[in-house]
Design a protein around this motif. Structure first.
Motif, mmCIF file in Angstrom:
data_model
loop_
_atom_site.group_PDB
_atom_site.id
_atom_site.type_symbol
_atom_site.label_atom_id
_atom_site.label_comp_id
_atom_site.label_asym_id
_atom_site.label_seq_id
_atom_site.Cartn_x
_atom_site.Cartn_y
_atom_site.Cartn_z
ATOM 1 N N GLN A 240 0.814 -1.247 0.005
ATOM 2 C CA GLN A 240 0.009 0.178 -0.161
ATOM 3 C C GLN A 240 1.003 1.354 0.014
ATOM 4 O O GLN A 240 0.722 2.158 -0.766
ATOM 5 C CB GLN A 240 -0.832 -0.036 1.165
ATOM 6 C CG GLN A 240 -1.990 -1.178 1.376
ATOM 7 C CD GLN A 240 -2.708 -1.270 2.405
ATOM 8 O OE1 GLN A 240 -2.135 -0.918 3.532
ATOM 9 N NE2 GLN A 240 -3.871 -1.885 2.175
ATOM 10 N N ARG A 258 -4.901 -1.910 -12.587
ATOM 11 C CA ARG A 258 -6.406 -2.472 -12.150
ATOM 12 C C ARG A 258 -6.014 -2.939 -10.450
ATOM 13 O O ARG A 258 -4.958 -3.088 -10.258
ATOM 14 C CB ARG A 258 -7.101 -3.296 -12.990
ATOM 15 C CG ARG A 258 -6.271 -4.744 -12.909
ATOM 16 C CD ARG A 258 -6.931 -5.704 -13.782
ATOM 17 N NE ARG A 258 -6.591 -7.201 -13.878
ATOM 18 C CZ ARG A 258 -7.002 -8.169 -14.517
ATOM 19 N NH1 ARG A 258 -8.138 -8.192 -15.095
ATOM 20 N NH2 ARG A 258 -6.222 -9.319 -14.516
ATOM 21 N N VAL A 259 -7.242 -3.059 -9.946
ATOM 22 C CA VAL A 259 -7.090 -3.834 -8.506
ATOM 23 C C VAL A 259 -6.271 -5.270 -8.730
ATOM 24 O O VAL A 259 -7.117 -6.227 -9.277
ATOM 25 C CB VAL A 259 -8.347 -3.835 -7.703
ATOM 26 C CG1 VAL A 259 -8.097 -4.361 -6.483
ATOM 27 C CG2 VAL A 259 -8.720 -2.255 -7.701
ATOM 28 N N LEU A 261 -6.623 -8.179 -7.517
ATOM 29 C CA LEU A 261 -7.545 -9.016 -6.534
ATOM 30 C C LEU A 261 -7.008 -10.372 -6.256
ATOM 31 O O LEU A 261 -6.953 -10.860 -5.236
ATOM 32 C CB LEU A 261 -9.235 -8.909 -6.700
ATOM 33 C CG LEU A 261 -9.948 -9.385 -5.817
ATOM 34 C CD1 LEU A 261 -9.697 -8.772 -4.458
ATOM 35 C CD2 LEU A 261 -11.292 -9.247 -6.301
ATOM 36 N N GLY A 297 -8.530 -4.264 -1.556
ATOM 37 C CA GLY A 297 -8.504 -3.917 -2.632
ATOM 38 C C GLY A 297 -9.275 -2.481 -2.504
ATOM 39 O O GLY A 297 -9.149 -1.623 -3.412
ATOM 40 N N ARG A 298 -10.299 -2.388 -1.697
ATOM 41 C CA ARG A 298 -11.171 -1.158 -1.556
ATOM 42 C C ARG A 298 -10.261 0.098 -1.352
ATOM 43 O O ARG A 298 -10.379 1.116 -1.621
ATOM 44 C CB ARG A 298 -12.174 -1.346 -0.761
ATOM 45 C CG ARG A 298 -13.079 -0.039 -0.396
ATOM 46 C CD ARG A 298 -13.865 0.282 -1.748
ATOM 47 N NE ARG A 298 -14.252 1.596 -1.479
ATOM 48 C CZ ARG A 298 -14.261 2.444 -2.404
ATOM 49 N NH1 ARG A 298 -13.921 2.133 -3.702
ATOM 50 N NH2 ARG A 298 -14.939 3.924 -2.049
ATOM 51 N N LEU A 300 -7.065 0.432 -1.776
ATOM 52 C CA LEU A 300 -6.130 0.897 -2.910
ATOM 53 C C LEU A 300 -6.943 2.179 -3.951
ATOM 54 O O LEU A 300 -6.557 2.681 -4.575
ATOM 55 C CB LEU A 300 -5.574 -0.478 -3.963
ATOM 56 C CG LEU A 300 -4.667 -1.291 -3.106
ATOM 57 C CD1 LEU A 300 -4.451 -2.457 -3.878
ATOM 58 C CD2 LEU A 300 -3.213 -0.624 -2.787
ATOM 59 N N MET A 301 -8.236 1.545 -4.087
ATOM 60 C CA MET A 301 -9.163 2.287 -4.855
ATOM 61 C C MET A 301 -9.300 3.847 -4.119
ATOM 62 O O MET A 301 -9.261 4.877 -4.894
ATOM 63 C CB MET A 301 -10.553 1.526 -5.118
ATOM 64 C CG MET A 301 -10.481 0.606 -5.800
ATOM 65 S SD MET A 301 -10.212 1.086 -7.693
ATOM 66 C CE MET A 301 -11.466 2.294 -7.975
ATOM 67 N N VAL A 306 -4.774 3.213 -8.233
ATOM 68 C CA VAL A 306 -5.346 2.445 -9.554
ATOM 69 C C VAL A 306 -5.825 3.222 -10.692
ATOM 70 O O VAL A 306 -6.441 4.416 -10.477
ATOM 71 C CB VAL A 306 -6.556 1.577 -9.221
ATOM 72 C CG1 VAL A 306 -7.036 0.425 -10.299
ATOM 73 C CG2 VAL A 306 -6.168 0.632 -8.025
ATOM 74 N N LEU A 502 -15.251 -2.973 -4.732
ATOM 75 C CA LEU A 502 -14.227 -2.484 -4.862
ATOM 76 C C LEU A 502 -14.222 -0.813 -5.287
ATOM 77 O O LEU A 502 -13.729 0.046 -4.905
ATOM 78 C CB LEU A 502 -13.353 -3.343 -5.775
ATOM 79 C CG LEU A 502 -12.944 -4.642 -5.553
ATOM 80 C CD1 LEU A 502 -12.316 -5.187 -6.824
ATOM 81 C CD2 LEU A 502 -11.718 -4.380 -4.481
#
Length: 539
Positions: A240, A258-259, A261, A297-298, A300-301, A306, A502
């Motif tokens: 992160q 992209r994420v 995942l 993942g969320r 990171l968004m 991303v 996400l």
């Protein structure tokens, strides 16, 4: 070779195949004989004997699932085939491509030379991957399947029944030692043949992928090295922090395409699709760590690391972002490594593949092993009197790396479709355009890791696989068949919920409700069908 997603190819558009062809909707879905071995499957079937091709020695020999690698194409490649191919009669094939449509035969020097070498007319219907499901459905329903046709096993409803009605039983020709008549097909590893067996019979030849379908997280190693980043993050927190460091709004640079995942799920040691616990299959959807991976993942968004178009851009565009430095990391398959170098890139361009760290730190987690077979090619039952001739053609198309046949199939004619850089063939623009006949999905050799004119890139690919693949976790259902999964798997899947979480439209806690709906809508039935198939396998 282009990366090909079976889900993208078919996308559920084959749901009407069975009824349109007059096949039983829920019959003929036996897994009898799936997963047989050289010693015999559950009903005694023997898979084709593996006979390795001996006339070419790679520079780096892969072990434990790692693909072999070589640095240069031999200066004087030997012919693997002696004698005629086929029976001199016309052959028709239906196959798929992820490349732009090539020129038609009349304007395609490669196609014309292929037919000259074969000694017969080879009609190839090359269908874009996005349209293949509909085209296959139409051919089945209209009774117009050609002599050879590509099948994607996990996506065709009532596949055992369809094969029984439409395809030749190849068991007498390929089982056990019988395959020795087709030595280049015998060079395909045993594990790839498992997806050709239905109801105790071999119904096709596999297109092997080895470890190439395995996903990894790529990084722009050359650019990161300049920034002093010489090793992957050792925990989720380090990942992160690194992503925030690499994202620069002023220069439109993002850490991630992209994420990733799958990579995040590996960090939390979530199983690859399914796992066997106390003899019973359990879906990875049920892993408690799913919510941890989604939350990661969320975050990171929310952090804005991303690329803003990462959810909608196709894989080709994400590769472009990496090649031009717009993004510095993206997850993709091992087969994509070679493809990245087909995009305009600086001479310094180099990739690295990062092992997933355990989320809390303290080591690395295993990656998820990809499917060893991407598709199978079946022979139409109407061509049963020509089986040996058609198998000889498939044998020719499966010629391995280092042979003159492989050189022509993949690079065409010297000074027309390729030029030589030393002894390495490099495609010309004409070659890239004309060669895209989809032959790699009709029959193919085991994958050889090779980057023409770039031995350091080849070595990097091999080393990455050698680090990640031997400990990779396989999906225990990969060679099994579930009718419910084929018919409803995409429809009831959790992909839409993943996107909602996400992208912040739903909370991570919504996963529990989604899981309950999945189980009720067919997930439990899928598990039961896979379990029955798994129990039928030999120990």
């Amino acid at each position: 070779m282009p990366e090909l997603s079976r889900r993208q190819i078919l996308g559920g558009s084959l749901a009407a195949v069975a009824s349109a062809a007059g096949l039983p909707l829920l019959q003929g879905c036996s897994n009898k004989g799936r997963g047989g071995t050289d010693a015999g499957g559950a009903d005694g079937i023997k898979l084709p004997k593996y006979i390795a091709y001996q006339d070419f020695t790679p520079d780096l020999t892969g072990k434990n699932g790692v693909d072999s690698a070589t640095f240069k194409y031999p200066a004087d490649p030997v012919a693997a085939i002696s004698g005629p191919v086929g029976d001199g009669q016309r052959v028709a094939a239906l196959t798929v491509t992820n490349s732009p449509a090539p020129p038609a035969r009349g304007r395609n020097a490669y196609w014309q030379e292929l037919e000259r070498r074969l000694g017969f007319t080879f009609d190839i219907e090359i269908v874009p991957s996005t349209d293949y499901g509909q085209r296959f459905q139409t051919a089945v329903a209209g009774g117009k399947l050609p002599d050879l046709f590509s099948i994607y096993p996990g996506q065709v409803p009532s596949l055992p029944a369809l094969l029984q009605k439409k395809a030749v039983d190849l068991t007498p020709h390929l089982s056990g030692d019988a395959i020795s008549k087709y030595p280049l097909l015998a060079n395909v590893p045993t594990v790839s043949w498992k997806q050709t067996v239905y109801d105790g019979k071999i119904y096709g030849i596999p297109i092997p992928r080895g470890a190439q379908s395995t996903l990894t997280l790529y990084s722009r190693d050359d650019l990161l090295t300049k920034l002093g980043i010489t090793k992957p993050p050792a925990s989720l927190q380090e990942l992160q922090d690194l992503c925030k460091e690499l994202t620069l709004a002023k220069t439109n640079t993002w850490a991630l395409g992209r994420v990733p995942l799958t990579y995040l799920r590996q960090m939390f040691k979530i199983p690859n699709g399914w796992s066997v616990q106390n003899g019973r299959l359990v879906s990875a959807f049920e892993a408690e760590q799913q919510k941890d991976a989604l939350e990661a993942g969320r975050k990171l968004m929310v952090a804005g690391v991303v690329h803003p178009d990462g959810f909608t851009a196709p894989g080709s565009i994400r590769k472009t972002w990496v090649a031009n430095g717009s993004t510095l990391m993206v997850d993709d398959s091992f087969s994509a490594w070679h493809a990245f170098y087909n995009y305009p890139h600086p001479d310094t361009f180099r990739l690295a593949a990062w092992a997933p760290p355990i989320a809390e730190g303290g080591g690395t987690a295993p990656v998820w092993l990809g499917a060893p077979t991407i598709n199978i090619t079946a022979i139409n039952l109407t061509a049963s009197d020509r089986v040996e001739a058609l198998l000889s053609l498939l044998n020719y198309l499966a010629a391995p790396f280092g042979t003159s046949e492989y050189l022509f199939k993949n690079y065409g004619v010297k000074d027309v479709h390729h030029t030589l850089k030393g002894t390495d063939p490099v495609l010309t623009d004409k070659g890239r355009t004309e060669i895209a006949l989809g032959l790699e999905y009709v029959a193919n050799a085991p994958w050889m890791t090779y980057q023409p004119g770039a031995p350091d890139v080849t070595k990097a690919q091999f080393d990455a696989q050698d680090t990640l693949v031997p400990t990779a976790v396989a999906d225990p259902t990969i060679s099994l068949y579930s009718e419910t999964n084929v018919r409803k798997g995409n429809q009831i899947g959790m992909g839409d919920l993943e996107l909602d979480i996400l992208q912040g439209r739903k909370p991570v806690s919504a996963w529990d409700e989604g899981l309950a709906k999945w189980k009720k809508a067919g997930g439990d039935t899928i598990r039961d069908e896979f379990q029955k198939a798994l129990d039928h396998q030999p120990s």
